[in-house]
Design a protein around this motif. Structure first.
Motif, PDB file in Angstrom:
ATOM      1  N   CYS A  23      22.066  -6.319 -13.527  1.00 16.91           N
ATOM      2  CA  CYS A  23      23.415  -6.006 -13.080  1.00 16.91           C
ATOM      3  C   CYS A  23      24.240  -7.280 -13.241  1.00 16.91           C
ATOM      4  N   ARG A  24      25.387  -7.192 -13.900  1.00 17.27           N
ATOM      5  CA  ARG A  24      26.237  -8.351 -14.112  1.00 17.27           C
ATOM      6  C   ARG A  24      27.615  -8.078 -13.522  1.00 17.27           C
ATOM      7  N   GLY A  73      28.282 -13.458 -12.015  1.00 10.40           N
ATOM      8  CA  GLY A  73      27.033 -13.349 -11.274  1.00 10.40           C
ATOM      9  C   GLY A  73      26.114 -12.339 -11.934  1.00 10.40           C
ATOM     10  N   THR A  74      24.802 -12.581 -11.809  1.00  7.60           N
ATOM     11  CA  THR A  74      23.807 -11.673 -12.401  1.00  7.60           C
ATOM     12  C   THR A  74      22.738 -11.396 -11.360  1.00  7.60           C
ATOM     13  N   SER A  75      22.214 -10.184 -11.353  1.00  3.92           N
ATOM     14  CA  SER A  75      21.104  -9.871 -10.454  1.00  3.92           C
ATOM     15  C   SER A  75      20.161  -8.898 -11.147  1.00  3.92           C
ATOM     16  N   GLY A  76      19.387  -8.199 -10.353  1.00 14.47           N
ATOM     17  CA  GLY A  76      18.336  -7.327 -10.900  1.00 14.47           C
ATOM     18  C   GLY A  76      18.822  -5.950 -11.303  1.00 14.47           C
ATOM     19  N   ARG A 124      22.009  -2.979  -3.563  1.00 16.18           N
ATOM     20  CA  ARG A 124      21.712  -4.367  -3.203  1.00 16.18           C
ATOM     21  C   ARG A 124      22.038  -5.309  -4.368  1.00 16.18           C
ATOM     22  N   HIS A 125      21.618  -4.912  -5.589  1.00 21.74           N
ATOM     23  CA  HIS A 125      21.833  -5.781  -6.748  1.00 21.74           C
ATOM     24  C   HIS A 125      23.308  -5.838  -7.145  1.00 21.74           C
ATOM     25  N   GLU A 158      24.835  -8.213  -4.682  1.00 22.20           N
ATOM     26  CA  GLU A 158      24.325  -9.556  -4.956  1.00 22.20           C
ATOM     27  C   GLU A 158      25.045 -10.183  -6.156  1.00 22.20           C
ATOM     28  N   ALA A 159      25.222  -9.415  -7.236  1.00 22.84           N
ATOM     29  CA  ALA A 159      25.906  -9.939  -8.429  1.00 22.84           C
ATOM     30  C   ALA A 159      27.373 -10.224  -8.113  1.00 22.84           C
ATOM     31  N   ALA A 184      27.723 -13.365  -5.998  1.00 23.04           N
ATOM     32  CA  ALA A 184      27.495 -14.564  -6.811  1.00 23.04           C
ATOM     33  C   ALA A 184      28.727 -14.897  -7.643  1.00 23.04           C
TER      34      ALA A 184
END
Lengths: 295, 295
Positions: free
Chosen positions: B15-16, B30-33, B46-47, B50-51, B54
C-alpha cells in the motif's frame, strides 16, 4: 492356511487389498482410504491394515490371520528410504515385501517381462522395466508436473472458461457447461479453484474428453495439448527402453487411447490386469514355493 | 492546511500513500504492507492508515491531521460492494473517495482521457476507460488466470526444468540454473512449489526474460507463450475499445515491450506516471476546487 497370500496396491487416493490362494485365485477383496506413505505414514498404515482386514473378512477369516499371512505391498513413495522404513515399522505383518506402486502396476499390466507402463489418472507417472531394473519418469504432482493428468485437464478447461467469459477466447459448449456449474460466476469458479485439490479438478476431465469427442473447439485444444504432453513422455520411454511393450493404465487410459500419436498407438498392449493383480502375482513369486524366483 | 490531499494506491502486495498540495506537488510519501480488502479488511485498513500516517510524518504533520485531509483511495477489490462497504467502515478519514486500483493505474498512466492499461506484475489485469466508463478484463489470480504474469512465467519455467530433468524436453542454461537453485533436486523444487505463493514463483520471471534475451530455447518458449497470452488479452481490449491509447504498467511492463506483437507495440504509449500519481490526480479533481469535475 498354507499358501495364502495378500497383495496390496496402495496409492494416494485408495488402498486396495486382495487375499489369494497359492495359485493366485482371489478369495476376498478390500478397499480403504489413501495410503500416501510420504505425507501420512500413520494414516497409510491404518488404511493398509483396514483394506487387508476387509479382504480376510470377505474370505471368512478373522483379524488374527493378518499376522501370519505373507503380504506383498506396492506403495507410492516406497522408493524414498525414510518413507519405506517408517511404513514397515507401523505394519503388523510377520512377513512382508515392499516395492513401488509402479512395479505392481507394471507386473499387473505386462506380467514379469520387460516393458513400460503409463499410469494416467489424476496425475501422470511412467515406469520402465528393462533387464529387471525399474526406472520412473514423471509423477511430480499437480503444481509442476502431472502433465496430461486429469487434474491438469480440468484446470486447463476451467481456465479456458474464464478466458471465454472475459471475451479473450471463443466460448464453446464446454466453457458454457463449466461456467454454469458455478452459476455463471467466474468469481465462484476462482473461489473453488483456490481451495480445490487435484482430485477436484480431475473430476471434470471426463467432461472434457466427452466434448472433445463431439468436436468442441475448446475441448479439442485442451485434449490435444494434453495428449501431446503424454506423447512427449512416451517418446522418452522409447528413447530409454526401445520398442518394449507399452500399456496405458489408470482412470484415463481408455479415454487417451484414440488421442495419442500413431507411433505410440501401434505398440500399445491391452493390460492383462491392474496393480492389485500385479501385487498378487508378486506375492506368489515371493512367498509361494515353486512359482518363480523372488524379484 | 487547506488544499492538502492524500492519494492511496493499495494492492495485494503493497500500500503506497502520498501527501500533496492543491497543485499536486508531493510533500511526503509512505509505504506499508498488503491492502487486500477482499481477503483481509482489518489488515488492509491498518496498512492504509500506516502508509498515510508515514506520508504525513515525512511532511512534518502529525497523526491528528489524518482525520481532516481528504483522501482518494484506489483499491484492488473495491468494485465488490461488500468489500468497499467493509473498508469504508474501518477507515478514519473524514472525507474519502474510493475507486478501483485500475482507475488510479489508468489515470496515472494516461491522465483523465479514455484508453487502456495492462498491469503486468505477479499477475495480469487489464482496464479500459471509454466515455468515462471503466471495464476490467482478467485479474483472476494464479490458479485459473493471470496468464503472462510473473508467477505463471516462473511456474512454467520450473515445470520445464522438471521436464528437462526427466529427459522429456531438452535442457538449457535456464533449466540448469533453476534446478541448481534447488541443489539439483527435482524433489526439493516440487516441495518448494507446493507451498510457494505466486510472488515466490514471480521472483524467477526476470531470470526467464534474461535467458530469453540471450536466445535460450526454454526461456524463448516460455516467454513467447506468455507474450501470446498478453497479445490475446490486448486483442480483446482492441475489440472493446478500438484504437485508444494503451499503456503497459507493472513490474514486468518494460520486459514485455519487445515481446508483444507489432500490432500492439505500435500503439503503446509511455505511461505518464504510476498508480500513486493517478490517486493524487483523482484526489485533486475530487477535492480541490477548480481542478476539474469529480469523476
Amino acid at each position: 492356511m498354507s499358501d495364502l497370500i495378500l497383495g496390496i496396491d496402495g496409492g494416494g487416493t485408495l488402498c486396495r487389498a486382495a487375499l489369494a490362494d497359492g495359485t493366485g485365485a482371489i478369495l476376498g477383496r478390500g478397499t480403504s482410504g489413501p495410503a500416501n506413505i510420504l505425507t501420512d505414514a500413520d494414516g497409510a498404515a491404518r488404511h493398509i491394515v483396514e483394506a487387508a482386514r476387509a479382504a480376510l473378512e470377505q474370505a471368512g477369516l478373522g483379524a488374527a490371520d493378518l499376522f501370519s499371512i505373507p503380504v506383498f505391498l506396492g506403495l507410492a513413495g516406497s522408493t524414498v528410504p525414510r518413507a519405506a522404513q517408517e511404513i514397515r515399522a507401523r505394519l503388523p505383518f510377520a512377513r512382508l515385501a515392499l516395492d513401488s506402486d509402479g512395479l505392481v502396476a507394471l507386473e499387473g499390466a505386462l506380467g514379469p517381462g520387460d516393458g513400460s507402463v503409463a499410469v494416467i489418472g489424476t496425475g501422470t507417472i511412467y515406469f520402465i522395466r528393462q533387464a529387471g531394473q525399474m526406472e520412473t519418469v514423471g509423477g511430480w504432482g499437480f503444481v509442476l508436473g502431472d502433465l496430461g493428468g486429469g487434474a491438469r485437464i480440468g484446470q486447463a478447461a476451467m481456465q479456458e472458461a474464464i478466458l471465454a467469459h472475459d471475451g479473450i477466447r471463443t466460448p464453446s459448449a464446454l466453457t458454457s457447461v463449466l461456467m454454469a456449474q458455478f452459476g455463471g460466476s467466474p468469481a465462484a469458479m476462482v473461489d473453488f479453484a483456490h481451495s480445490a485439490r487435484p482430485a477436484d479438478f480431475a473430476e471434470r476431465a471426463a467432461l472434457v474428453f466427452d466434448h472433445a469427442e463431439t468436436g468442441d473447439s475448446t475441448a479439442l485444444r485442451v485434449i490435444r495439448l494434453s495428449a501431446h504432453a503424454i506423447d512427449e513422455a512416451l517418446d522418452r520411454l522409447y528413447a530409454v527402453a526401445g520398442p518394449l511393450p507399452l500399456c496405458l493404465v489408470g482412470g484415463l487410459a481408455d479415454r487417451y487411447a484414440p488421442w495419442i500419436a500413431e507411433r505410440h498407438r501401434s505398440r500399445l498392449r491391452k493390460p492383462r490386469g491392474d496393480g492389485l493383480a500385479g501385487a498378487i502375482a508378486l506375492a506368489q513369486r515371493h512367498f509361494v514355493p515353486g512359482t518363480g524366483a523372488a524379484a
